[in-house]
Scaffold this active site. Sequence first.
Site, PDB file in Angstrom:
ATOM      1  N   ASP A 117       2.761  -2.613  12.742  1.00  0.00           N
ATOM      2  CA  ASP A 117       3.279  -2.878  12.216  1.00  0.00           C
ATOM      3  C   ASP A 117       2.861  -1.955  10.719  1.00  0.00           C
ATOM      4  O   ASP A 117       1.678  -1.379  11.002  1.00  0.00           O
ATOM      5  CB  ASP A 117       2.807  -4.411  11.411  1.00  0.00           C
ATOM      6  CG  ASP A 117       3.508  -4.719  10.302  1.00  0.00           C
ATOM      7  OD1 ASP A 117       4.514  -4.629   9.575  1.00  0.00           O
ATOM      8  OD2 ASP A 117       2.596  -5.826   9.505  1.00  0.00           O
ATOM      9  N   ASP A 119       3.528  -2.181   6.732  1.00  0.00           N
ATOM     10  CA  ASP A 119       2.709  -2.403   5.396  1.00  0.00           C
ATOM     11  C   ASP A 119       1.724  -3.716   5.548  1.00  0.00           C
ATOM     12  O   ASP A 119       1.959  -4.451   5.992  1.00  0.00           O
ATOM     13  CB  ASP A 119       3.926  -3.023   4.498  1.00  0.00           C
ATOM     14  CG  ASP A 119       4.851  -2.317   3.695  1.00  0.00           C
ATOM     15  OD1 ASP A 119       5.216  -0.884   2.517  1.00  0.00           O
ATOM     16  OD2 ASP A 119       5.836  -1.324   4.923  1.00  0.00           O
ATOM     17  N   ASP A 320       0.886  -8.195   9.820  1.00  0.00           N
ATOM     18  CA  ASP A 320       0.134  -9.564   8.624  1.00  0.00           C
ATOM     19  C   ASP A 320       1.568 -10.480   8.055  1.00  0.00           C
ATOM     20  O   ASP A 320       1.080 -11.495   7.362  1.00  0.00           O
ATOM     21  CB  ASP A 320      -0.024  -8.211   7.355  1.00  0.00           C
ATOM     22  CG  ASP A 320       0.840  -7.654   6.748  1.00  0.00           C
ATOM     23  OD1 ASP A 320       1.621  -7.262   7.305  1.00  0.00           O
ATOM     24  OD2 ASP A 320       0.724  -7.954   6.082  1.00  0.00           O
TER      25      ASP A 320
HETATM   26  O1  LIG Z   1       7.126  -4.995   8.787  1.00  0.00           O
HETATM   27  P1  LIG Z   1       6.616  -4.031   7.523  1.00  0.00           P
HETATM   28  O2  LIG Z   1       5.998  -3.003   7.518  1.00  0.00           O
HETATM   29  O3  LIG Z   1       5.174  -4.821   6.967  1.00  0.00           O
HETATM   30  O4  LIG Z   1       7.609  -4.264   6.093  1.00  0.00           O
HETATM   31  C1  LIG Z   1       7.881  -5.445   5.700  1.00  0.00           C
HETATM   32  C2  LIG Z   1       8.514  -4.727   4.588  1.00  0.00           C
HETATM   33  O5  LIG Z   1       7.371  -3.683   3.746  1.00  0.00           O
HETATM   34  C3  LIG Z   1       7.655  -3.484   2.880  1.00  0.00           C
HETATM   35  O6  LIG Z   1       7.251  -4.825   1.302  1.00  0.00           O
HETATM   36  C4  LIG Z   1       6.183  -5.346   1.029  1.00  0.00           C
HETATM   37  O7  LIG Z   1       5.827  -3.673   0.956  1.00  0.00           O
HETATM   38  C5  LIG Z   1       5.557  -3.708  -0.258  1.00  0.00           C
HETATM   39  C6  LIG Z   1       4.692  -2.095  -0.556  1.00  0.00           C
HETATM   40  O8  LIG Z   1       3.232  -1.872  -0.470  1.00  0.00           O
HETATM   41  C7  LIG Z   1       5.639  -4.468  -1.093  1.00  0.00           C
HETATM   42  O9  LIG Z   1       5.801  -4.351  -2.070  1.00  0.00           O
HETATM   43  C8  LIG Z   1       6.513  -5.817  -1.013  1.00  0.00           C
HETATM   44  O10 LIG Z   1       6.054  -6.389  -2.049  1.00  0.00           O
HETATM   45  C9  LIG Z   1       6.342  -5.838   0.432  1.00  0.00           C
HETATM   46  O11 LIG Z   1       7.506  -7.072   1.007  1.00  0.00           O
HETATM   47  C10 LIG Z   1       9.122  -3.051   2.880  1.00  0.00           C
HETATM   48  O12 LIG Z   1       9.330  -2.214   1.314  1.00  0.00           O
HETATM   49  C11 LIG Z   1       9.928  -3.940   2.610  1.00  0.00           C
HETATM   50  O13 LIG Z   1      11.163  -3.001   3.133  1.00  0.00           O
HETATM   51  C12 LIG Z   1      10.036  -4.214   4.255  1.00  0.00           C
HETATM   52  O14 LIG Z   1      10.295  -4.965   5.067  1.00  0.00           O
END
Ligand SMILES: O=P(O)(O)OC[C@H]1O[C@H](O[C@H]2O[C@H](CO)[C@@H](O)[C@H](O)[C@H]2O)[C@H](O)[C@@H](O)[C@@H]1O
Length: 379
Positions: A117, A119, A320
């Site tokens: 993954d 983020d 995560d």
């Molecule tokens: O599947 P992932 O790669 O984990 O993506 C899931 C979401 O990740 C991002 O948002 C998350 O991370 C951001 C940066 O650390 C944080 O600001 C936010 O609160 C988290 O939800 C991304 O911006 C999303 O669009 C993804 O869906």
Amino acid sequence: MDLKPKTGSPVLTDPAPINKSRLGIHSSMLPCSQSILTAPRKKPIKLDDVRSNGWLDAMHSSSPPRKKIVKDFGVEIASDDTDVVYNSWMVKYPSALTTFEHILSHAKDKKIVIFLDYDGTLSPIVDDPDRAFMSADMRAAVKGVAEYFPTTIISGRSRDKVHELVGLTELYYAGSHGMDIMFPLQDTSSVHHSSYVRSTDKQGKEVNLFQPAREFISMIDEVFRTLVDVTKDIPGAKVENHKFCTSVHYRNVDEKSWRTVAQLVHDVLKHYPRLRLTHGRKVLEVRPVIDWDKGKAVEFLLESLGLSNSDEVLPIYIGDDRTDEDAFKVLREGNRGYGILVSSIPKESKAFLSLRDTLEVAEFLKNLVKWKEQVDKKP
Ligand SMILES: O=P(O)(O)OC[C@H]1O[C@H](O[C@H]2O[C@H](CO)[C@@H](O)[C@H](O)[C@H]2O)[C@H](O)[C@@H](O)[C@@H]1O
């Protein structure tokens, strides 16, 4: 696999809250012998009001601060004791670092396949999604594993965006929660999907592209623009377009306005019965109602890369987020490989193992590389 869009109200699928009584239950970490934990799911609820349908509760429990987690265990614990709670949680989800040798014993004579993954796994969670960068050390670690093991990044972000953030060409990318997969050209006669097309990657190389939600692109774009418009007066709200899904962030919105954010998103979604909402870390994610998720993407990739024989292949998925649970579930229920949850707080999960944070993820990936180098050196 049924890829037909279904109609009906968007349904929330929240994970079960942490159950204190489950802490301390020891389970074997062997993929084949561990009992399946079936987290009770909420019944589908009609979306009338964001408070009564559970959206607000889910928003509050998404990425909760450490103090709140402790409260959720139903006991008052001094903050020093949170380590005790974490350590008992780790009985159930042992560290992938301390059990590394055990993982290797299962990897013997098998091909390891890595799914990551982005983020919260490769980059730490930060306030601004546009500044969620990987460290150079993490990039080197990912590059290292990709040299030895087939490696795919599966992200909720758009494929292009996550590719740009990772910046490596030696691996595969699946964006929009697996609804946009680019994989190498090879014999695809064993793949039971017809929805992939030939395309070219950024280097001009011929590749396959699998996009099961293609027909939703214009709908998602329309909803994205509507969401930008309706949330424009809410300080801190941010909407992202991931092509096959769209996200509304409320991490930087005053908590008093979370209900307003939820209600606005809810009111927009009422007009789109073929879209549904899922919860991420302080983010509301709008996606098509199709039978596709990160778990299905893992199965699809294993099949497409000719790696679906579980006697020969050991998949490792590190993530995560709630959306990663679909992938953990596929591995657990298929009795193959290891789901590894990245979390610094106790959390109910379908993963087998855990890592505390992105630093431990990098260390784990580097350990895999070191081990593989040693194995390859042996005559
Ligand atoms: O599947 P992932 O790669 O984990 O993506 C899931 C979401 O990740 C991002 O948002 C998350 O991370 C951001 C940066 O650390 C944080 O600001 C936010 O609160 C988290 O939800 C991304 O911006 C999303 O669009 C993804 O869906």
